[in-house]
Scaffold this active site. Structure first.
Site, mmCIF file in Angstrom:
data_model
loop_
_atom_site.group_PDB
_atom_site.id
_atom_site.type_symbol
_atom_site.label_atom_id
_atom_site.label_comp_id
_atom_site.label_asym_id
_atom_site.label_seq_id
_atom_site.Cartn_x
_atom_site.Cartn_y
_atom_site.Cartn_z
ATOM 1 N N CYS A 2 0.859 -1.171 0.000
ATOM 2 C CA CYS A 2 0.000 0.000 0.000
ATOM 3 C C CYS A 2 0.905 1.233 0.000
ATOM 4 C CB CYS A 2 -0.935 0.125 1.196
ATOM 5 S SG CYS A 2 -2.102 -1.218 1.327
ATOM 6 N N ARG A 27 3.599 0.119 -5.282
ATOM 7 C CA ARG A 27 3.394 -0.483 -3.964
ATOM 8 C C ARG A 27 2.076 -1.248 -3.855
ATOM 9 N NH1 ARG A 27 6.830 1.702 -0.233
ATOM 10 N NH2 ARG A 27 5.476 1.030 1.455
ATOM 11 N N TRP A 75 -2.832 -2.461 -1.617
ATOM 12 C CA TRP A 75 -2.493 -3.856 -1.923
ATOM 13 C C TRP A 75 -3.248 -4.651 -0.880
ATOM 14 C CZ3 TRP A 75 0.205 -8.102 0.246
ATOM 15 C CH2 TRP A 75 0.645 -9.061 -0.684
ATOM 16 N N ASN A 99 -1.228 2.214 5.791
ATOM 17 C CA ASN A 99 -0.387 1.147 5.236
ATOM 18 C C ASN A 99 0.074 0.303 6.417
ATOM 19 O OD1 ASN A 99 1.465 -0.418 3.816
ATOM 20 N ND2 ASN A 99 3.085 1.106 3.952
ATOM 21 N N GLY A 100 -0.248 -1.006 6.394
ATOM 22 C CA GLY A 100 0.177 -1.864 7.493
ATOM 23 C C GLY A 100 -0.923 -2.838 7.863
ATOM 24 N N GLU A 476 17.751 -15.284 -11.315
ATOM 25 C CA GLU A 476 17.204 -13.935 -11.493
ATOM 26 C C GLU A 476 16.474 -13.816 -12.841
ATOM 27 O OE1 GLU A 476 16.476 -11.628 -9.683
ATOM 28 O OE2 GLU A 476 16.298 -9.862 -10.949
ATOM 29 N N LYS A 480 12.543 -12.795 -13.088
ATOM 30 C CA LYS A 480 12.065 -11.696 -13.934
ATOM 31 C C LYS A 480 10.999 -12.206 -14.892
ATOM 32 C CE LYS A 480 13.232 -9.130 -12.339
ATOM 33 N NZ LYS A 480 13.877 -8.572 -11.235
ATOM 34 N N GLU A 483 7.732 -13.079 -13.122
ATOM 35 C CA GLU A 483 7.091 -11.897 -12.530
ATOM 36 C C GLU A 483 6.282 -11.111 -13.549
ATOM 37 O OE1 GLU A 483 9.688 -9.979 -8.899
ATOM 38 O OE2 GLU A 483 10.556 -9.793 -10.884
ATOM 39 N N HIS A 499 19.284 -34.095 -12.731
ATOM 40 C CA HIS A 499 18.762 -34.755 -11.537
ATOM 41 C C HIS A 499 17.263 -34.531 -11.362
ATOM 42 C CE1 HIS A 499 22.717 -35.989 -10.351
ATOM 43 N NE2 HIS A 499 23.167 -34.740 -10.385
ATOM 44 N N LYS A 599 6.162 -3.944 -4.839
ATOM 45 C CA LYS A 599 7.614 -3.778 -4.879
ATOM 46 C C LYS A 599 8.239 -3.954 -3.508
ATOM 47 C CE LYS A 599 11.182 -1.167 -7.037
ATOM 48 N NZ LYS A 599 11.610 -2.357 -7.760
HETATM 49 C C1 G6P Z 1 9.190 -8.052 -3.482
HETATM 50 C C2 G6P Z 1 9.400 -7.647 -4.924
HETATM 51 C C3 G6P Z 1 10.681 -8.268 -5.469
HETATM 52 C C4 G6P Z 1 11.858 -7.890 -4.564
HETATM 53 C C5 G6P Z 1 11.603 -8.358 -3.135
HETATM 54 C C6 G6P Z 1 12.678 -7.876 -2.166
HETATM 55 O O1 G6P Z 1 8.823 -9.389 -3.427
HETATM 56 O O2 G6P Z 1 8.296 -8.011 -5.718
HETATM 57 O O3 G6P Z 1 10.919 -7.761 -6.762
HETATM 58 O O4 G6P Z 1 13.026 -8.440 -5.057
HETATM 59 O O5 G6P Z 1 10.362 -7.817 -2.686
HETATM 60 O O6 G6P Z 1 12.631 -6.477 -2.087
HETATM 61 P P1 G6P Z 1 13.752 -5.621 -1.418
HETATM 62 O O7 G6P Z 1 13.220 -4.215 -1.405
HETATM 63 O O8 G6P Z 1 13.940 -6.159 -0.022
HETATM 64 O O9 G6P Z 1 14.982 -5.760 -2.219
#
Ligand code: G6P
Length: 604
Positions: A2, A27, A75, A99-100, A476, A480, A483, A499, A599
């Site tokens: 949020c 957010r 969110w 937010n929280g 990674e 990506k 996501e 394996h 994020k």
């Molecule tokens: C969320 C995001 C990811 C990110 C992760 C860690 O899950 O969707 O993209 O890598 O948080 O975020 P940070 O701010 O701790 O790097």
């Protein structure tokens, strides 16, 4: 997650709130809303399910009366993403955004219901509005009623609150999730993150957890929930160097695309002033024991992948390192060697799991370090020392340039810890890496990727595999890809394919293989041959991949410039990001705000 925003000042608030919410949309984007004073002096609330663009349409040409106003993007945690559950929530003269998570929501809700309160939503936030209203009706004092209500509340919150009887006043409170104050000339802003108001001011103050602020235009007084208003003080702002351009898309179609192409600048800014031979990472100097006997990295998501790369660099310098997923680490016995440093890596510096893991380590007496991209973040405040990456604000939900800057900082860190702070080939490679990446990114031809995009888009399954540093890159790349394309994808160590994962391979399956690690290339080639033998299609990403081998161990390739591993990882990471980006665009997905993600995840 949020995002909240508040304003108090002479401007008509709605246009700036809506544009601020757009910048906070990473957010959360389940619903949004604003509360503001109308020309008759009463509070109006406008809310919409879905993205800020829908709210923007509803707001239309409305500007709102100058004074205080608040906004929110959600969110969803408690209750579906409906208009009824959208913030702001109101009770009589009080309107607020949150937010929280309120942990004793059920008990408070039952108590309020038994006292005759009628609830409009399923959210935990609504109880706060009712609680504050009840205190306000008792005392007639806005700030005091907020403090009195919040001492009954358990949980985490960042709040921005309006009161019908005080049209210039905005109350902001932080207990956990981030809350930043922006101090302008005769006006003030509060927001979950700096880009929301970066166009108006670079003077910022980060609320500490437990602090409350009364904001009236340019006047701000800050205290705690347990101290009287008369003792609250003016905050001391600091100037941040972020360029407002970072918070704009410019000529790019998406923030993610822009941020991919800003990675070289992110590297440059992160390394600047820290890479003088003989004086690497000067921030580390006062720390003891130096060097520590071992390191433990804790992180989540993309930051966890950066940590895995960090481990490779540390190990190559002889520094024992382990990497832990923060949400697992924090609930396991802490059996790491005495004297170790525990290092939390987090772009946002607000990820609850990473902060929790670090708190555990600190309580057990370990030295804690943070690596964060956000000045004033909780990670910066709560670790013994925080090294800031200087990637600038990252708006796209899928992390790109922040990953590059984390990796660069970890490379530098490994050199500093190992005492290799004079000319070494690694230091030379790192020094040149921003320029090499810039040249590489400038030469990317979008058309070159058309065929790759079509192949990946129509693959039944995309797997990513690599060995050595290519393994975290594969993880990674897969993260990506899933996501933002929503297609299943996983990353594997190349040697592990046989394996189990190889059972998935058949025609229609594509393996993406970053191949930066030259020392392990022959081994990786053997693994890829096994894939091709079973009908899999191999896309290799690396330098010096011979054309004559096409059809033997790979089907298509993306060439990287010849160069050391310490440059190659950045180029390969950019390719992986760009490929996913292009596939997601081709699929028509919402690249900057992929479904179900946020994020910065400030809940467990
Ligand atoms: C969320 C995001 C990811 C990110 C992760 C860690 O899950 O969707 O993209 O890598 O948080 O975020 P940070 O701010 O701790 O790097």
């Amino acid at each position: 997650m949020c995002g909240i925003m508040g304003y108090s000042g002479p401007r008509p608030p709605l246009p700036l709130l809506v544009s601020g919410l757009e910048r906070l949309e990473y957010r959360g984007y389940d619903s949004s809303g604003v509360a503001f004073f109308n020309d008759r002096g009463s509070i109006d609330v406008l809310r919409a399910a879905g993205k800020v663009s829908i709210l923007k349409e509803r707001v239309g040409l409305l500007e709102g009366h100058p004074g205080a106003a608040i906004g929110h993007i959600r969110w969803a945690t408690h209750g579906a993403p409906t208009v009824e559950n959208a913030h702001p929530h109101r009770s009589g003269p009080i309107a607020l955004v949150h937010n929280g998570i309120i942990e004793n929501e059920q008990a408070l809700r039952e108590r309020l219901k038994s006292e005759g309160v009628h609830f409009q939503s399923e959210t935990d936030t609504e109880v706060l509005a009712h609680l504050i209203r009840r205190e306000y009706e008792r005392t007639g004092e806005f700030a005091d009623s907020v403090s009195k209500a919040l001492v009954q509340v358990e949980g985490s919150y960042a709040l921005a609150i309006l009161c019908q009887d005080a049209p210039a006043d905005l109350i902001a409170v932080r207990q956990g999730p981030p809350l930043i104050l922006g101090m302008g000339e005769g006006e003030s802003f509060v927001a979950s993150d700096i880009p929301a108001f970066l166009h108006f001011t670079r003077q910022v103050y980060s609320f500490q957890s437990g602090e409350i602020g009364l904001i009236r235009h340019g006047e701000v007084r800050i205290g705690t929930l347990s101290t009287p208003l008369s003792s609250w003080k003016s905050p001391v702002a600091r100037t941040i160097s972020w360029d407002p351009f970072f918070a704009e898309k410019g000529s790019y179609r998406h923030f993610m695309e822009k941020e991919i192409f800003e990675s070289s600048r992110a590297l440059m800014d992160t390394l600047a002033d820290r890479i003088a031979p003989g004086n690497l990472l000067p921030e580390l100097l006062p720390l003891a024991p130096f060097p520590p006997p071992s390191l433990t990295f804790v992180a989540c998501g993309t930051s966890w992948h950066a940590a895995l790369l960090g481990r490779s660099f540390m190990e190559s310098m002889g520094i024992p390192s382990t990497v832990e997923i923060a949400s697992e680490f924090r609930y396991r016995p802490l059996l790491i060697p005495k004297g170790s440093w525990v290092i939390g890596i987090s772009q946002s510096g607000e990820t609850a799991d990473t902060l929790g893991a670090l708190e555990l380590a600190r309580k057990e007496g370990f030295r804690t370090l943070g690596i964060s991209n956000v000045p004033g973040s909780s990670l910066e405040r709560e670790s013994d020392l925080c090294l800031l990456t200087h990637a600038g604000p990252e708006v796209g939900v899928a992390s790109t340039k922040a990953f590059h800057s984390q990796v660069a900082l970890l490379m530098l860190f490994s050199l500093a810890l190992s005492g290799r702070n004079h000319e070494t080939h690694e230091l030379a490679a790192l020094t040149r890496s921003p320029h090499r990446l810039e040249t590489f990114l400038e030469a990317i031809s979008p058309e070159r990727y058309d065929q790759v995009v079509e192949r990946l888009r129509h693959s039944r399954l995309v797997m990513f595999a690599g060995r050595g540093v290519d393994y975290p890159l594969a993880l990674e790349g897969a993260l990506k890809f899933k996501e933002i394309t929503y297609h299943p994808a996983d990353g594997y160590p190349g040697g592990e394919l046989k394996h189990g994962p190889i059972a998935l391979v058949e025609p229609g399956v594509t393996i993406v293989a970053p191949m930066v690690e030259i020392g392990l290339r022959q081994k990786e080639i053997s693994n890829l041959r096994e894939i091709r033998a079973r009908g899999g299609y191999v896309l290799a990403i690396g330098h010096s991949i011979e054309e004559s081998q096409r059809g033997i161990w790979y089907d298509d390739k993306i060439d990287l410039p010849d160069g050391p591993v310490w440059s190659g990882v950045f180029q390969a990471a950019s390719v992986l990001q760009y490929v996913s980006y292009r596939v997601a665009v081709a699929l028509g997905n919402d690249v900057d705000q992929p479904r179900n993600l946020a994020k910065s995840v400030t809940v467990e």
